[in-house]
Design an enzyme around this catalytic site. Structure first.
Site, PDB file in Angstrom:
ATOM      1  N   ARG A   1     -39.637 -20.287  -3.490  1.00 51.41           N
ATOM      2  CA  ARG A   1     -38.788 -20.421  -2.428  1.00 51.41           C
ATOM      3  C   ARG A   1     -39.060 -22.018  -2.194  1.00 51.41           C
ATOM      4  O   ARG A   1     -40.032 -22.736  -1.888  1.00 51.41           O
ATOM      5  CB  ARG A   1     -39.109 -19.782  -1.118  1.00 51.41           C
ATOM      6  CG  ARG A   1     -38.095 -20.393  -0.079  1.00 51.41           C
ATOM      7  CD  ARG A   1     -38.432 -19.683   1.428  1.00 51.41           C
ATOM      8  NE  ARG A   1     -37.741 -20.094   2.290  1.00 51.41           N
ATOM      9  CZ  ARG A   1     -37.954 -20.612   3.522  1.00 51.41           C
ATOM     10  NH1 ARG A   1     -39.338 -20.541   3.769  1.00 51.41           N
ATOM     11  NH2 ARG A   1     -37.367 -21.302   4.594  1.00 51.41           N
TER      12      ARG A   1
ATOM     13  N   HIS B   1     -34.109 -27.329   5.188  1.00 47.52           N
ATOM     14  CA  HIS B   1     -35.471 -27.055   5.812  1.00 47.52           C
ATOM     15  C   HIS B   1     -35.638 -28.411   6.680  1.00 47.52           C
ATOM     16  O   HIS B   1     -36.392 -29.208   5.993  1.00 47.52           O
ATOM     17  CB  HIS B   1     -36.429 -26.904   4.668  1.00 47.52           C
ATOM     18  CG  HIS B   1     -37.645 -26.461   5.024  1.00 47.52           C
ATOM     19  ND1 HIS B   1     -38.193 -25.237   4.818  1.00 47.52           N
ATOM     20  CD2 HIS B   1     -38.732 -26.769   5.878  1.00 47.52           C
ATOM     21  CE1 HIS B   1     -39.306 -25.002   5.321  1.00 47.52           C
ATOM     22  NE2 HIS B   1     -39.594 -25.700   5.943  1.00 47.52           N
TER      23      HIS B   1
ATOM     24  N   GLU C   1     -35.755 -21.981  10.004  1.00 44.40           N
ATOM     25  CA  GLU C   1     -36.305 -21.969  11.589  1.00 44.40           C
ATOM     26  C   GLU C   1     -35.315 -22.980  12.406  1.00 44.40           C
ATOM     27  O   GLU C   1     -35.817 -23.890  13.030  1.00 44.40           O
ATOM     28  CB  GLU C   1     -37.687 -22.514  11.571  1.00 44.40           C
ATOM     29  CG  GLU C   1     -38.335 -21.713  10.757  1.00 44.40           C
ATOM     30  CD  GLU C   1     -39.976 -21.936  10.799  1.00 44.40           C
ATOM     31  OE1 GLU C   1     -40.316 -23.135  11.337  1.00 44.40           O
ATOM     32  OE2 GLU C   1     -40.903 -21.244  10.414  1.00 44.40           O
TER      33      GLU C   1
ATOM     34  N   ASN D   1     -40.431 -15.680   9.134  1.00 48.28           N
ATOM     35  CA  ASN D   1     -41.451 -16.696   9.269  1.00 48.28           C
ATOM     36  C   ASN D   1     -42.566 -16.109  10.251  1.00 48.28           C
ATOM     37  O   ASN D   1     -42.089 -16.184  11.350  1.00 48.28           O
ATOM     38  CB  ASN D   1     -41.263 -18.089   9.113  1.00 48.28           C
ATOM     39  CG  ASN D   1     -40.444 -18.607   7.900  1.00 48.28           C
ATOM     40  OD1 ASN D   1     -40.209 -17.954   6.966  1.00 48.28           O
ATOM     41  ND2 ASN D   1     -40.002 -19.959   8.032  1.00 48.28           N
TER      42      ASN D   1
ATOM     43  N   TYR E   1     -46.536 -16.494  11.660  1.00 48.59           N
ATOM     44  CA  TYR E   1     -48.068 -16.924  11.624  1.00 48.59           C
ATOM     45  C   TYR E   1     -48.868 -16.645  12.718  1.00 48.59           C
ATOM     46  O   TYR E   1     -49.823 -16.460  12.414  1.00 48.59           O
ATOM     47  CB  TYR E   1     -47.869 -18.435  11.921  1.00 48.59           C
ATOM     48  CG  TYR E   1     -47.097 -19.292  10.466  1.00 48.59           C
ATOM     49  CD1 TYR E   1     -48.182 -19.780   9.267  1.00 48.59           C
ATOM     50  CD2 TYR E   1     -45.844 -19.461  10.645  1.00 48.59           C
ATOM     51  CE1 TYR E   1     -47.437 -20.169   8.178  1.00 48.59           C
ATOM     52  CE2 TYR E   1     -45.292 -20.033   9.538  1.00 48.59           C
ATOM     53  CZ  TYR E   1     -45.895 -20.487   8.467  1.00 48.59           C
ATOM     54  OH  TYR E   1     -45.310 -21.102   7.184  1.00 48.59           O
TER      55      TYR E   1
ATOM     56  N   GLU F   1     -42.261 -16.958   4.832  1.00 50.28           N
ATOM     57  CA  GLU F   1     -43.310 -17.745   5.046  1.00 50.28           C
ATOM     58  C   GLU F   1     -44.481 -17.228   5.693  1.00 50.28           C
ATOM     59  O   GLU F   1     -44.040 -16.505   6.878  1.00 50.28           O
ATOM     60  CB  GLU F   1     -43.136 -19.047   5.830  1.00 50.28           C
ATOM     61  CG  GLU F   1     -42.190 -20.097   5.194  1.00 50.28           C
ATOM     62  CD  GLU F   1     -41.968 -21.234   6.173  1.00 50.28           C
ATOM     63  OE1 GLU F   1     -42.941 -21.655   7.126  1.00 50.28           O
ATOM     64  OE2 GLU F   1     -41.149 -22.083   5.811  1.00 50.28           O
TER      65      GLU F   1
HETATM   66  C1  FCB Z   1     -43.204 -23.525   9.260  1.00 51.00           C
HETATM   67  C2  FCB Z   1     -42.277 -24.251   8.448  1.00 51.00           C
HETATM   68  C3  FCB Z   1     -43.112 -25.002   7.277  1.00 51.00           C
HETATM   69  C4  FCB Z   1     -44.506 -25.174   7.577  1.00 51.00           C
HETATM   70  C5  FCB Z   1     -45.207 -24.041   8.226  1.00 51.00           C
HETATM   71  C6  FCB Z   1     -46.561 -24.194   8.614  1.00 51.00           C
HETATM   72  O1  FCB Z   1     -42.677 -23.635  10.656  1.00 51.00           O
HETATM   73  O2  FCB Z   1     -41.018 -23.970   7.936  1.00 51.00           O
HETATM   74  O3  FCB Z   1     -42.242 -26.004   6.897  1.00 51.00           O
HETATM   75  O4  FCB Z   1     -44.737 -26.382   8.053  1.00 51.00           O
HETATM   76  O5  FCB Z   1     -44.458 -23.968   9.442  1.00 51.00           O
END
Ligand code: FCB
Length: 455
Positions: free
Chosen positions: A82, A126, A171, A297, A299, A351
């Site tokens: 990607r 992006h 995002e 995405n 985290y 992500e």
């Molecule tokens: C996301 C972004 C990516 C990267 C990660 C850690 O929000 O899409 O570009 O910075 O966080």
């Protein structure tokens, strides 16, 4: 935490395994071969905007090293890569003349991936909007919606026949909220009303781009990528619950509801009052244009309290170098909730990854925490699959250590270490683990053997 492989593994044979990057974070060559400036080029020049005072002028120098970087990607055994196209590289002022040298770069990249047996997953936006468009209001100007649709069609005309998937925006919450409400990201604006209008224009341009791409016969699968998290109250206090409900509305439902239900959430609209966006007739119908996939995405989870600003971590678990709690269960919870509450198309984790303080010693980076993080989150996707959620792929953020936006080069997310002085790439232990995991995955599918190996 085990990442399952073998016949008991929930991952089907054609599950898409990938790595992800974005143009501004890795390419460098900021003013080469006709590229125009983006809002991130400008933002990096604002004193104090980037933690280490750095910029994307060189980054990972991927613009020049793309071929050996593609070899590296192929050596991992992933099925997909990607990446994003830099809008000002292919259309320097966002409208008007196209830059052939910029388009050629991405064509070489796409063809280079296909030659190596890796599927290209292309993202159009992006975050690196052409600076010339910002001069006339950027995403707050409804005209930008139409410039984006033109841009999407131009890129797809050139390479849409060879890319597996096209993501419109990465995002939109980050662009709207961090870029226009808190001002911590480009273009550094601080106005809630502007941020909400920006979010609406991003969503509208997504829907209109999908329609235009389909009308021109684009064969790629089309969708959007959202950053989503479970949002939980930091305590049992009613005020914290109310805050969590509102933040869930602003970060999850504000995007999911119009995309899949054709309406903005009423509680958030009421909360916004005069800051709610101006919406024209048919806008919401356009936004709800059906998608082929939804990218997520993930985290961490968010814990919020009425007394603190958004995104406050208040648990007692391991945190990454970003200060983000390691909470893989949250990914399963999130995917189950999306599957339950919305008529979602097949989903991808587009992500997932973690920054840690890595040390390169004698050519090795023993990043045990990152390996555990990735393995744990792959297992969390496996859990969602076992519960019947239609998941088609998982991509690690990121292939390379790179320019981490307002954190500059201080936060390393790569499964490949980059020495920013020499540009030398070194596969970290997490990269070796991912490569071996994918190999076991393939072997198990072709041999039918039973393998279960942890991190
Ligand atoms: C996301 C972004 C990516 C990267 C990660 C850690 O929000 O899409 O570009 O910075 O966080």
């Amino acid at each position: 935490m085990l990442a399952p492989t073998g016949p008991n593994s929930p991952f089907p044979k054609d599950f898409v395994w990938g790595v992800a990057t974005s143009a501004f974070q890795i390419e460098g060559a900021a003013a080469e071969d006709g590229k125009g400036p983006s809002i991130w080029d400008d933002f990096c020049r604002v004193p104090g905007a980037i933690a280490d005072g750095s910029n994307g002028d060189v980054a990972c120098d991927h613009y020049h090293r793309w071929s050996s970087d593609l070899d590296l990607i192929a050596s991992l055994g992933v099925s997909a890569y990607r990446f994003s196209v830099s809008w000002p590289r292919v259309r320097p002022t966002g409208a008007g003349a196209w830059n052939e040298r910029g388009l050629d770069f991405y064509e070489r990249l796409v063809d280079g991936l296909l030659e190596r047996g890796v599927k290209p997953y292309l993202t159009l936006n992006h975050w690196d909007l052409p600076a010339a468009l910002q001069a006339s209001g950027g995403w707050s100007n409804r005209e930008t919606v139409h410039r984006f649709v033109d841009y999407a069609c131009g890129v797809a005309e050139r390479m849409g026949d060879r890319v597996s998937a096209i993501t419109t925006h990465n995002e939109p919450w980050v662009i709207a909220t961090l870029g226009h409400e808190t001002g911590s990201f480009a273009p550094g604006i601080r106005s809630r009303a502007v941020a909400m209008q920006v979010s609406h224009h991003l969503l509208l341009s997504h829907g209109l781009a999908l329609q235009a791409l389909r009308a021109q016969g684009c064969s790629s699968r089309l969708g959007i990528v959202l950053n989503l998290s479970p949002v939980l109250p930091a305590s049992g206090a009613p005020a914290d619950h109310a805050k969590a409900r509102l933040e869930d509305g602003r970060s999850v439902r504000w995007y999911m509801d119009p995309l899949f239900r054709g309406a903005y959430p009423a509680d958030v609209l009421e909360h916004l009052g005069a800051d709610a966006p101006k919406v024209e007739a048919l806008d919401l119908a356009h936004i709800a244009t059906p998608m082929d996939f939804l990218g997520v995405n993930y985290y961490t989870r968010a814990m919020v309290s009425a007394a603190e600003p958004w995104d406050v971590y208040s648990g007692g678990r391991e945190v990454t170098d970003m200060g983000w709690e390691v909470y893989p269960e949250g990914l399963t919870q999130l995917l189950l909730r999306l599957h339950r509450d919305y008529p979602v198309p097949p989903m991808y984790v587009k992500e997932n990854g973690a920054a840690f303080k890595d040390r390169l010693v004698d050519g090795h980076v023993h990043d045990v925490q990152r390996t555990q993080y990735i393995a744990g989150h792959i297992a969390a996707v496996g859990e969602a699959l076992k519960h019947g959620v239609r998941m088609e792929g998982y991509m690690v953020w990121s292939l390379l250590d790179n320019f981490e936006w307002a954190s500059g080069y201080e936060k390393r997310f790569g499964i490949v270490h980059v020495d920013f002085t020499t540009q030398r790439r070194t596969l970290k232990d997490s990269g070796l683990w991912y490569r071996d995991f994918l190999q076991r995955q393939r072997a198990a599918h072709s041999l039918g053997s039973t393998v279960a190996t942890g991190a």
